[in-house]
Design a protein around this motif. Structure first.
Motif, PDB file in Angstrom:
ATOM      1  N   ILE A  31       0.811  -1.215   0.000  1.00 21.32           N
ATOM      2  CA  ILE A  31       0.000   0.000   0.000  1.00 21.32           C
ATOM      3  C   ILE A  31       0.845   1.267   0.000  1.00 21.32           C
ATOM      4  CG2 ILE A  31      -0.277   0.506   2.480  1.00 21.32           C
ATOM      5  CD1 ILE A  31      -3.248   0.147   0.105  1.00 21.32           C
ATOM      6  N   ALA A  32       2.122   1.169   0.415  1.00 20.57           N
ATOM      7  CA  ALA A  32       2.943   2.357   0.656  1.00 20.57           C
ATOM      8  C   ALA A  32       3.719   2.793  -0.580  1.00 20.57           C
ATOM      9  CB  ALA A  32       3.924   2.086   1.795  1.00 20.57           C
ATOM     10  N   PRO A  33       3.825   4.106  -0.824  1.00 18.37           N
ATOM     11  CA  PRO A  33       4.703   4.601  -1.884  1.00 18.37           C
ATOM     12  C   PRO A  33       6.153   4.267  -1.550  1.00 18.37           C
ATOM     13  CG  PRO A  33       3.185   6.316  -1.098  1.00 18.37           C
ATOM     14  CD  PRO A  33       3.095   5.184  -0.136  1.00 18.37           C
ATOM     15  N   ALA A  34       6.995   4.161  -2.576  1.00 16.91           N
ATOM     16  CA  ALA A  34       8.384   3.735  -2.368  1.00 16.91           C
ATOM     17  C   ALA A  34       9.129   4.628  -1.390  1.00 16.91           C
ATOM     18  CB  ALA A  34       9.115   3.697  -3.712  1.00 16.91           C
ATOM     19  N   HIS A  35       8.898   5.960  -1.444  1.00 20.08           N
ATOM     20  CA  HIS A  35       9.672   6.879  -0.606  1.00 20.08           C
ATOM     21  C   HIS A  35       9.244   6.844   0.859  1.00 20.08           C
ATOM     22  CE1 HIS A  35       6.063   9.275  -1.380  1.00 20.08           C
ATOM     23  NE2 HIS A  35       6.410  10.064  -0.377  1.00 20.08           N
ATOM     24  N   GLY A  53      18.935   3.808   4.608  1.00 23.15           N
ATOM     25  CA  GLY A  53      18.768   2.560   3.888  1.00 23.15           C
ATOM     26  C   GLY A  53      18.686   1.365   4.815  1.00 23.15           C
ATOM     27  N   ARG A  54      18.247   0.233   4.275  1.00 22.65           N
ATOM     28  CA  ARG A  54      18.051  -0.974   5.085  1.00 22.65           C
ATOM     29  C   ARG A  54      19.384  -1.639   5.418  1.00 22.65           C
ATOM     30  NH1 ARG A  54      13.946   1.869   2.955  1.00 22.65           N
ATOM     31  NH2 ARG A  54      12.146   0.646   2.230  1.00 22.65           N
ATOM     32  N   LYS A  55      20.222  -1.834   4.399  1.00 27.72           N
ATOM     33  CA  LYS A  55      21.459  -2.580   4.581  1.00 27.72           C
ATOM     34  C   LYS A  55      22.424  -1.902   5.556  1.00 27.72           C
ATOM     35  CE  LYS A  55      24.892  -5.163   1.902  1.00 27.72           C
ATOM     36  NZ  LYS A  55      25.212  -5.673   0.548  1.00 27.72           N
ATOM     37  N   SER A 115      25.531 -12.763  11.259  1.00 28.46           N
ATOM     38  CA  SER A 115      24.567 -11.850  10.646  1.00 28.46           C
ATOM     39  C   SER A 115      25.266 -10.717   9.903  1.00 28.46           C
ATOM     40  CB  SER A 115      23.612 -11.290  11.707  1.00 28.46           C
ATOM     41  OG  SER A 115      24.237 -10.305  12.519  1.00 28.46           O
ATOM     42  N   LEU A 116      26.395 -10.254  10.426  1.00 28.35           N
ATOM     43  CA  LEU A 116      27.167  -9.201   9.761  1.00 28.35           C
ATOM     44  C   LEU A 116      27.670  -9.683   8.400  1.00 28.35           C
ATOM     45  CD1 LEU A 116      28.614  -6.436   9.801  1.00 28.35           C
ATOM     46  CD2 LEU A 116      30.504  -7.558  11.021  1.00 28.35           C
ATOM     47  N   TRP A 117      28.260 -10.870   8.376  1.00 25.10           N
ATOM     48  CA  TRP A 117      28.752 -11.429   7.114  1.00 25.10           C
ATOM     49  C   TRP A 117      27.602 -11.663   6.136  1.00 25.10           C
ATOM     50  CZ3 TRP A 117      27.306 -16.341   5.368  1.00 25.10           C
ATOM     51  CH2 TRP A 117      27.907 -16.744   4.161  1.00 25.10           C
ATOM     52  N   PHE A 118      26.490 -12.196   6.617  1.00 27.18           N
ATOM     53  CA  PHE A 118      25.383 -12.544   5.731  1.00 27.18           C
ATOM     54  C   PHE A 118      24.793 -11.304   5.066  1.00 27.18           C
ATOM     55  CE2 PHE A 118      20.894 -13.383   4.830  1.00 27.18           C
ATOM     56  CZ  PHE A 118      21.012 -14.520   4.039  1.00 27.18           C
ATOM     57  N   VAL A 119      24.583 -10.249   5.837  1.00 31.88           N
ATOM     58  CA  VAL A 119      24.026  -9.019   5.270  1.00 31.88           C
ATOM     59  C   VAL A 119      24.981  -8.441   4.230  1.00 31.88           C
ATOM     60  CG1 VAL A 119      23.360  -6.639   5.779  1.00 31.88           C
ATOM     61  CG2 VAL A 119      22.598  -8.491   7.268  1.00 31.88           C
ATOM     62  N   TRP A 120      26.272  -8.385   4.575  1.00 32.72           N
ATOM     63  CA  TRP A 120      27.269  -7.846   3.649  1.00 32.72           C
ATOM     64  C   TRP A 120      27.288  -8.632   2.339  1.00 32.72           C
ATOM     65  CZ3 TRP A 120      30.279  -3.584   3.608  1.00 32.72           C
ATOM     66  CH2 TRP A 120      31.320  -3.539   2.682  1.00 32.72           C
ATOM     67  N   ARG A 121      27.117  -9.922   2.422  1.00 35.70           N
ATOM     68  CA  ARG A 121      27.270 -10.782   1.246  1.00 35.70           C
ATOM     69  C   ARG A 121      25.990 -10.930   0.425  1.00 35.70           C
ATOM     70  NH1 ARG A 121      27.580 -13.143  -2.708  1.00 35.70           N
ATOM     71  NH2 ARG A 121      28.767 -15.024  -3.305  1.00 35.70           N
ATOM     72  N   TYR A 122      24.832 -10.999   1.060  1.00 38.85           N
ATOM     73  CA  TYR A 122      23.632 -11.434   0.349  1.00 38.85           C
ATOM     74  C   TYR A 122      22.455 -10.449   0.313  1.00 38.85           C
ATOM     75  CZ  TYR A 122      25.814 -16.037   0.244  1.00 38.85           C
ATOM     76  OH  TYR A 122      26.672 -17.082   0.022  1.00 38.85           O
ATOM     77  N   VAL A 123      22.412  -9.485   1.208  1.00 37.40           N
ATOM     78  CA  VAL A 123      21.238  -8.599   1.256  1.00 37.40           C
ATOM     79  C   VAL A 123      21.418  -7.436   0.294  1.00 37.40           C
ATOM     80  CG1 VAL A 123      19.890  -7.033   2.709  1.00 37.40           C
ATOM     81  CG2 VAL A 123      20.641  -9.250   3.610  1.00 37.40           C
ATOM     82  N   LYS A 124      20.399  -7.182  -0.502  1.00 37.23           N
ATOM     83  CA  LYS A 124      20.415  -6.085  -1.466  1.00 37.23           C
ATOM     84  C   LYS A 124      19.642  -4.884  -0.903  1.00 37.23           C
ATOM     85  CE  LYS A 124      20.558  -9.291  -5.387  1.00 37.23           C
ATOM     86  NZ  LYS A 124      21.945  -8.991  -5.770  1.00 37.23           N
ATOM     87  N   GLU A 125      20.125  -3.683  -1.215  1.00 34.65           N
ATOM     88  CA  GLU A 125      19.441  -2.483  -0.748  1.00 34.65           C
ATOM     89  C   GLU A 125      18.128  -2.302  -1.507  1.00 34.65           C
ATOM     90  OE1 GLU A 125      18.096  -0.058   1.304  1.00 34.65           O
ATOM     91  OE2 GLU A 125      20.206  -0.171   1.891  1.00 34.65           O
ATOM     92  N   THR A 126      17.079  -1.935  -0.793  1.00 37.09           N
ATOM     93  CA  THR A 126      15.757  -1.765  -1.407  1.00 37.09           C
ATOM     94  C   THR A 126      15.212  -0.354  -1.220  1.00 37.09           C
ATOM     95  OG1 THR A 126      14.728  -2.597   0.624  1.00 37.09           O
ATOM     96  CG2 THR A 126      15.158  -4.202  -1.106  1.00 37.09           C
ATOM     97  N   LYS A 127      15.992   0.528  -0.633  1.00 38.52           N
ATOM     98  CA  LYS A 127      15.534   1.897  -0.354  1.00 38.52           C
ATOM     99  C   LYS A 127      15.101   2.614  -1.626  1.00 38.52           C
ATOM    100  CE  LYS A 127      18.541   5.145   0.100  1.00 38.52           C
ATOM    101  NZ  LYS A 127      19.624   6.061   0.548  1.00 38.52           N
ATOM    102  N   GLY A 128      13.905   3.204  -1.589  1.00 40.66           N
ATOM    103  CA  GLY A 128      13.439   4.065  -2.662  1.00 40.66           C
ATOM    104  C   GLY A 128      13.036   3.367  -3.945  1.00 40.66           C
ATOM    105  N   ARG A 129      12.957   2.046  -3.939  1.00 41.21           N
ATOM    106  CA  ARG A 129      12.626   1.317  -5.154  1.00 41.21           C
ATOM    107  C   ARG A 129      11.198   0.797  -5.069  1.00 41.21           C
ATOM    108  NH1 ARG A 129      17.697  -2.494  -6.580  1.00 41.21           N
ATOM    109  NH2 ARG A 129      17.054  -1.921  -8.677  1.00 41.21           N
TER     110      ARG A 129
END
Length: 491
Positions: free
Chosen positions: A141-145, A334-336, A464-478
């Motif tokens: 329901i939410a706009p990207a921003h 951002g999330r990451k 968790s630090l390694w996993f986020v750095w390696r696999y999580v993609k930023e989704t901010k504003g998309r």
């Protein structure tokens, strides 16, 4: 299905601020499910003394009565997405509200321990459902921003529900004299703690009927006109090209079962694995140990039982404050980055606690919630006691502005449109099962040494630090549709 938006004018006549106000209101109503999630999962903490006095339960029985709700949570989360895909998000919210009401009344008057276990399991079904439907709906329901901030309302509602449940239990027990004493109309105080949940559950059920259905769900059912009205009302692009983009992202089969999540890596799509592992790591850092067993920690530090309860309430307040920080930062930073900073802080705080508890002198203590027989417990004095207190609250702080709210935001937005509900269900079910594992393994781990327990949680914080750095993609504003193509490339 009525969506409550049939009077909405075309998008050209609605200024952006009005759309923002509307979507904030709509998201806040959806997040009420998170409030009940937090309230229901924590209200039993204040009721436990009364339950034990009423039914003379053993420590093992009491512990299982508390933790069985987590099994219900996993089951509710597992099926919520499929139900939401079939009958809509709003109807699922209304259904969850009704289950919360039944669970509250049934838990207050269970007729015995088996009945209480049953109603706690039922309450878990509602919690699990709410844990899936709120982030999915808010993301759609939410706009990207605004999506990050609005998605964080779920975690804010959860921690507020936890805080209000703790406060409600404290106030009722104080007014009655204890949880086992009679209070209003001659009904024991612990029963009133459960009954207090009926009020927010009714509000949630009624309020859910005032907000529109998810536009993505409406499009999946072919109701494009209504979807455009909803998109317009919440400040999103309702143009034909935008609708076409959403439709394209939903092409193919609609996700109705786990089979839709099949992929080339270990049987699942990579993005689904990312969601599952994020959910598991959120629990494996041991955050719920702080809330479920905090009295053990603070009494080990040297506080008495009353002070331990007050410190638990303070920790709940810290959780609320840090969630507000996350809301202010998530769409800017951002999330990451928030996850990475949180992982670093949690690793340092948990490592500090592990070292302190591992090196502290021990004394023999009587049976407690963490050991069924006399066992050895660390004795903290002076600077070590203060350091442990600071480290534990630092852990809550770093978790509260990062892994607490951000994981829920990511789970709501990272999955492709065609599988969002079912993928979120699987990830949330994994989260509840991980919660159950951590909650039930802490007592035996603690009996071997609190240093071992917190050392294990520190290890998972580092992972968790390694996993986020390696696999999580930023989704901010998309937009959700843009992220479809991003994760499709990874798949």
């Amino acid at each position: 299905m009525s969506s409550g938006v049939s009077q909405i004018p075309p998008s050209s006549s609605i200024p952006a601020p009005a759309g923002n106000r509307r979507v904030i209101t709509v998201a806040a109503v959806a997040a009420l499910g998170g409030f009940l999630f937090g309230f229901d999962s924590s209200v039993i903490n204040g009721a436990i003394p009364g339950i034990v006095a009423q039914y003379n339960t053993s420590p093992a029985t009491t512990g299982f009565t508390v933790s069985i709700a987590l099994i219900g949570c996993a089951i509710g989360a597992w099926f919520a997405g499929r139900i939401a895909d079939r009958i809509g998000r709003i109807r699922v919210m209304t259904l969850a509200a009704g289950v919360f009401i039944l669970s509250a009344i049934g838990s207050a008057f269970p007729g015995g321990v088996p009945g209480l276990m049953f109603w706690r399991l039922v309450g878990g079904l509602a919690i699990g459902t709410a844990s899936v439907i709120a982030p999915a709906y808010i993301a759609e329901i939410a706009p990207a921003h605004l999506r990050g901030r609005l998605g964080s309302l779920q975690q804010l509602a959860i921690v507020t529900g936890i805080f209000i449940a703790l406060l409600t239990g404290y106030v009722i027990a104080h007014a009655a004299g204890s949880a086992s004493q009679d209070w209003l109309f001659g009904v024991e105080a612990w029963r009133w703690m459960f009954l207090a949940e009926v009020i927010p559950a009714v509000v949630y059920g009624l309020a859910a009927r005032t907000i529109p259905e998810s536009p993505r769900y409406l499009i999946s059912k072919g109701d494009v006109t209504q979807a455009q009205l909803v998109l317009t009302s919440v400040g999103q692009d309702a143009s034909d090209s935008s609708i076409a983009q959403i439709q394209a992202s939903m092409d193919g089969e609609q996700a109705q079962n786990v089979g839709d999540l099949r992929g080339p890596r270990f049987g699942l799509l990579p993005v689904v694995w990312v969601g599952i592992i994020l959910s598991i790591l959120q629990q494996f850092v041991g955050i719920n140990v702080i809330f479920y067993y905090s009295s053990v920690l603070w009494q080990a530090v040297g506080f008495d039982e009353t002070d331990a309860l007050q410190i638990s309430v303070i920790s709940g307040a810290i959780n609320i404050i840090t969630t507000l920080i996350a809301i202010s930062l998530i769409d800017r930073v951002g999330r990451k980055p928030l996850l990475l900073i949180g992982s670093i802080g949690m690793t340092l705080a948990l490592s500090t606690m592990a070292v302190i508890f591992s090196t502290a002198p021990l004394k023999e203590v009587a049976a407690s919630s963490t050991c069924a027989a006399p066992c050895m417990q660390p004795v903290l004095t002076g600077g070590t006691a203060v350091t442990a207190l600071i480290a534990a609250n630092a852990f809550v702080f770093f978790f509260g502005f990062s892994w607490g709210p951000v994981v829920w935001v990511l789970l709501g937005e990272m999955f492709p449109n065609r599988i969002r509900a079912i993928a979120l269900s699987v990830a949330a079910a994994a989260q509840w099962l991980a919660n159950f594992v951590v909650s039930t393994t802490f007592p035996p781990l603690a009996s071997e040494g609190l240093g071992i327990a917190y050392g294990l949680y520190a290890f998972f914080a580092a992972v968790s630090l390694w996993f986020v750095w390696r696999y999580v993609k930023e989704t901010k504003g998309r937009t959700l549709e843009e992220m479809d193509s991003t994760y499709a490339a990874a798949t």
